[in-house]
Design a protein around this motif. Sequence first.
Motif, PDB file in Angstrom:
ATOM      1  N   PRO A 442       0.706   0.288  -3.760  1.00 10.98           N
ATOM      2  CA  PRO A 442       0.903   0.195  -2.310  1.00 10.98           C
ATOM      3  C   PRO A 442      -0.381   0.556  -1.561  1.00 10.98           C
ATOM      4  N   HIS A 443      -0.522   0.079  -0.349  1.00 14.24           N
ATOM      5  CA  HIS A 443      -1.683   0.437   0.475  1.00 14.24           C
ATOM      6  C   HIS A 443      -1.228   0.808   1.884  1.00 14.24           C
ATOM      7  N   CYS A 498      -7.608   0.982   4.106  1.00 12.61           N
ATOM      8  CA  CYS A 498      -6.496   1.578   3.381  1.00 12.61           C
ATOM      9  C   CYS A 498      -6.664   3.088   3.480  1.00 12.61           C
ATOM     10  N   ASN A 500      -5.271   5.281   1.498  1.00  8.25           N
ATOM     11  CA  ASN A 500      -5.427   5.933   0.198  1.00  8.25           C
ATOM     12  C   ASN A 500      -6.920   6.238   0.159  1.00  8.25           C
ATOM     13  N   HIS A 503      -9.184   4.692  -2.329  1.00 12.59           N
ATOM     14  CA  HIS A 503      -9.380   3.266  -2.048  1.00 12.59           C
ATOM     15  C   HIS A 503     -10.402   3.094  -0.920  1.00 12.59           C
ATOM     16  N   MET A 508     -12.392  -0.047   0.272  1.00 12.69           N
ATOM     17  CA  MET A 508     -11.269  -0.816   0.820  1.00 12.69           C
ATOM     18  C   MET A 508     -11.187  -0.554   2.322  1.00 12.69           C
TER      19      MET A 508
HETATM   20 CU    CU Z   1      -5.085   1.134  -0.973  1.00 18.35          CU
END
Ligand code: CU
Length: 515
Positions: A442-443, A498, A500, A503, A508
């Motif tokens: 998931p993001h 993102c 996270n 990430h 990202m």
């Molecule tokens: Cu992510």
Amino acid sequence: MKRKEFLRLASIGTGIATLSPALLACSPEGKNSIILPEDAFSRPLAFPEEIRATDFELVAETARRTLAGDTASDVYTLNGSLPSPTIRVKRGETLAIDYQNRINQESIIHWHGLIVPPDMDGHPKDAVQPGQTYNYRFDINQRAGTYWYHPHPDKLTGPQVYHGLGGFFIIEDEQEQSFNLPSGDYELPLIVQDKRINDRGQMTYSLNRMDRMMGFFGNSLLVNGMQAPYHEVSNRFYRLRLLNGSNARILDFSFSDNSSFYVIGSDGGLLDQPHEIPSVTLAPAERADLLVDFSSYNVGEKIRMTAEPRNGMGGMMDGMMNGDGGGMMDGRGMMRGSENRRGMREMMGRNRRNSPNDEAFLEFRITKEEEDSFRLPQALTELSFPNEADADRTRRIDLTMEMMQGPAIDGKFFEMLRVDQKVQQGALEVWEFNNRTMMPMPHPMHLHATQFKVLDRSGGSLAPHERGWKDTVRVDAGETVRVLTKFDAEKGLYVFHCHNLEHEDNGMMANFELV
Ligand code: CU
Ligand code: C2O
Ligand code: CU
């Protein structure tokens, strides 16, 4: 689900070839359990200092603090506080904040959820070197709500947040005050974060290839920087401002006796009305404003708040380990049997907990009888969302998996000054996030400089807190999530990414320019 099926399913995911199943199976986050210390619930919950001023300094420093056991860990404090101070301001105020970077690497502060000019937003290009200061000057002109702030330097956001930088940024306004929501001692800001604590009680952060790919997952849950504290309450309504400040962990919050509570607000302030719910799922950086009614408890009773790990890979590995009856080990090395048979759907969604106190992170002790004048309002605020039919365009954003390099946005990794999306100032747009990375990943996607309305998610319906104003939205594996947003901020360069943090640090993230 049997192990073989897992491997077959996993190989369907795009880009799964970059990860070897053997590596997945023995990764630390596969052991998805949260460990409770032996002396759990023996220390009172603390709250970081609160700043109620419009002109102040924030000084980031390195320090050593004991978080668990009796061994000190390396941390970053802000004004000596861990977690960082809670900033509380009123709509209409003008702020002057000087951020002094006295840690050992470049840093910059971003005000998450706030709509401020581009040079005040903590873009990574504005990071200042150790010893330097960044001067913020901006006006607060947006809805009351539970926002937060944290560092945002390129490739270093994860470690700086993990080591303690980041706190609440609460905006108040008259409209919200008219509801007389529980305040003062009855309002509890709770920042929940998972940390990896080693045998000696030290907090550690070091990334292997898997962590960089999946995110960094802890084995312990801290609330306001403390492991399993307790808090004494009266038998009345409380307001809990809940922030998932984890680097990568998605958490399902609920109570140990499964009692329900009310969600009244999301990332960008109050909802249209209170919703009674049994649990709320928050991805990193998401907030939920909750009302909890302790009036049905007697003095002397205790109730625990739990946060169940619910991450793609982590949750899936957990399901595989606990749910298939195949006699695999769980995180504590205990055998778990088939009493926990769970289906694929459940594993991807909410898991039934095995024992209600496994994931408890906070104990409420009802210690006082008290008259409560607060009455739950029927209605809260007018959300006044724009109309999707008026959107100027739809922008499609693909979350992609790059071979051997990890998740990216539209096949690209972050570059400091490259403009990835050009947006007309004032435009109303639909942004469509397509999660094309591997299956269990998931993001939580976050846009700076705006609050948006989540239109829909292809994988299911929106949770009540997702129906208010948002700045971060979870995009599950294989899902398409559409958000509607009006770009009214000042012209200039902002990021979206993102949340996270591994990430994000791995690239990202992308720039959008308001022109
Ligand atoms: Cu992510
Ligand atoms: Cu909370 Cu760009 O971040
Ligand atoms: Cu942000």
